[in-house]
Write a protein that holds these residues in place. Structure first.
Motif, PDB file in Angstrom:
ATOM      1  N   GLU A 189       0.843  -1.204   0.000  1.00  0.00           N
ATOM      2  CA  GLU A 189       0.000   0.000   0.000  1.00  0.00           C
ATOM      3  C   GLU A 189       0.873   1.246   0.000  1.00  0.00           C
ATOM      4  O   GLU A 189       0.639   2.184  -0.783  1.00  0.00           O
ATOM      5  N   SER A 190       1.890   1.260   0.844  1.00  0.00           N
ATOM      6  CA  SER A 190       2.782   2.420   0.900  1.00  0.00           C
ATOM      7  C   SER A 190       3.469   2.646  -0.441  1.00  0.00           C
ATOM      8  O   SER A 190       3.568   3.778  -0.924  1.00  0.00           O
ATOM      9  N   GLY A 191       3.941   1.546  -1.056  1.00  0.00           N
ATOM     10  CA  GLY A 191       4.615   1.663  -2.341  1.00  0.00           C
ATOM     11  C   GLY A 191       3.698   2.173  -3.431  1.00  0.00           C
ATOM     12  O   GLY A 191       4.065   3.050  -4.224  1.00  0.00           O
ATOM     13  N   ALA A 192       2.471   1.641  -3.474  1.00  0.00           N
ATOM     14  CA  ALA A 192       1.513   2.053  -4.504  1.00  0.00           C
ATOM     15  C   ALA A 192       1.108   3.507  -4.328  1.00  0.00           C
ATOM     16  O   ALA A 192       1.065   4.278  -5.297  1.00  0.00           O
ATOM     17  N   LEU A 193       0.824   3.919  -3.103  1.00  0.00           N
ATOM     18  CA  LEU A 193       0.416   5.305  -2.863  1.00  0.00           C
ATOM     19  C   LEU A 193       1.565   6.271  -3.121  1.00  0.00           C
ATOM     20  O   LEU A 193       1.356   7.399  -3.581  1.00  0.00           O
TER      21      LEU A 193
END
Length: 203
Positions: A189-193
């Motif tokens: 999630e952190s990477g995608a956002l």
């Protein structure tokens, strides 16, 4: 009592919708025709009035699942969608979740019509993503620039889908109470956002 054409269509739709949920929940090999028909409220013998084989139903159920996902994500902001997709709630409820995350591994071992249903569903998703979020600035550019922008947007969309689906698949492969299950979701999630918020490269 003779079943009307409209009722027969409604019965078929009910079977497909029930199958879409059960297959996502238990996998293709985890649901027999008899159990599936019982869950839909029909007898085992009625199955072949609607479908030539279980594989035919699997393909229709996959298409149904893709349509349900598309309808459920309509109008949702992309960042909110990422957070929902990589949530613990989605991870723990495969029966009502994404068909790709629940059944892509299973689909790879199934007959050609099932694989084709997945390919068609993924293609529709890619087309929608590129239309909504990619190549939007290319309308006044040259045809060559527009085509390049669309290819880049499609590549980004494939990358995003693969990461989101892969994250849920890996998380589900871990024990339910495993810290790693949550760590995978949080890291992806952190990477995608982060990629979503990064400034776009100028042409």
């Amino acid at each position: 009592m003779k079943v009307t054409k409209a009722q027969a269509q409604a019965n078929r739709a009910r079977i497909v919708e029930t199958a879409a949920t059960l297959f996502r929940e238990r996998g293709y090999d985890g649901v027999g025709v008899a159990d599936l028909m019982a869950a839909a409220g029909f007898t085992h013998g009625g199955f072949y009035k609607h479908f030539g084989s279980k594989a035919d139903l699997m393909a229709e159920a996959a298409a149904c699942g893709f349509s349900e996902s598309a309808a459920g994500s309509e109008g949702i902001d992309i960042a909110a969608f990422v957070k929902q997709y990589l949530s613990r709630e989605h991870r723990d409820t495969p029966g009502t979740g994404c068909t790709m995350a629940a059944l892509s591994v299973d689909a790879g071992r199934q007959p050609e019509q099932v694989k084709q249903a997945f390919a068609d569903g993924i293609e529709r998703l890619l087309t929608s993503m590129v239309s909504k979020h990619g190549a939007s600035g290319a309308t006044n550019a040259t045809n060559a620039t527009s085509a390049a922008a669309k290819r880049e947007a499609r590549a980004r969309s494939i990358d995003a889908i693969a990461q989101l689906v892969g994250a849920v698949v890996l998380s589900r492969a871990c024990p339910d109470d495993s810290p790693l299950a949550d760590e995978i979701l949080q890291a992806c999630e952190s990477g995608a956002l982060s990629r979503l918020s990064a400034p776009k490269k100028k042409p």
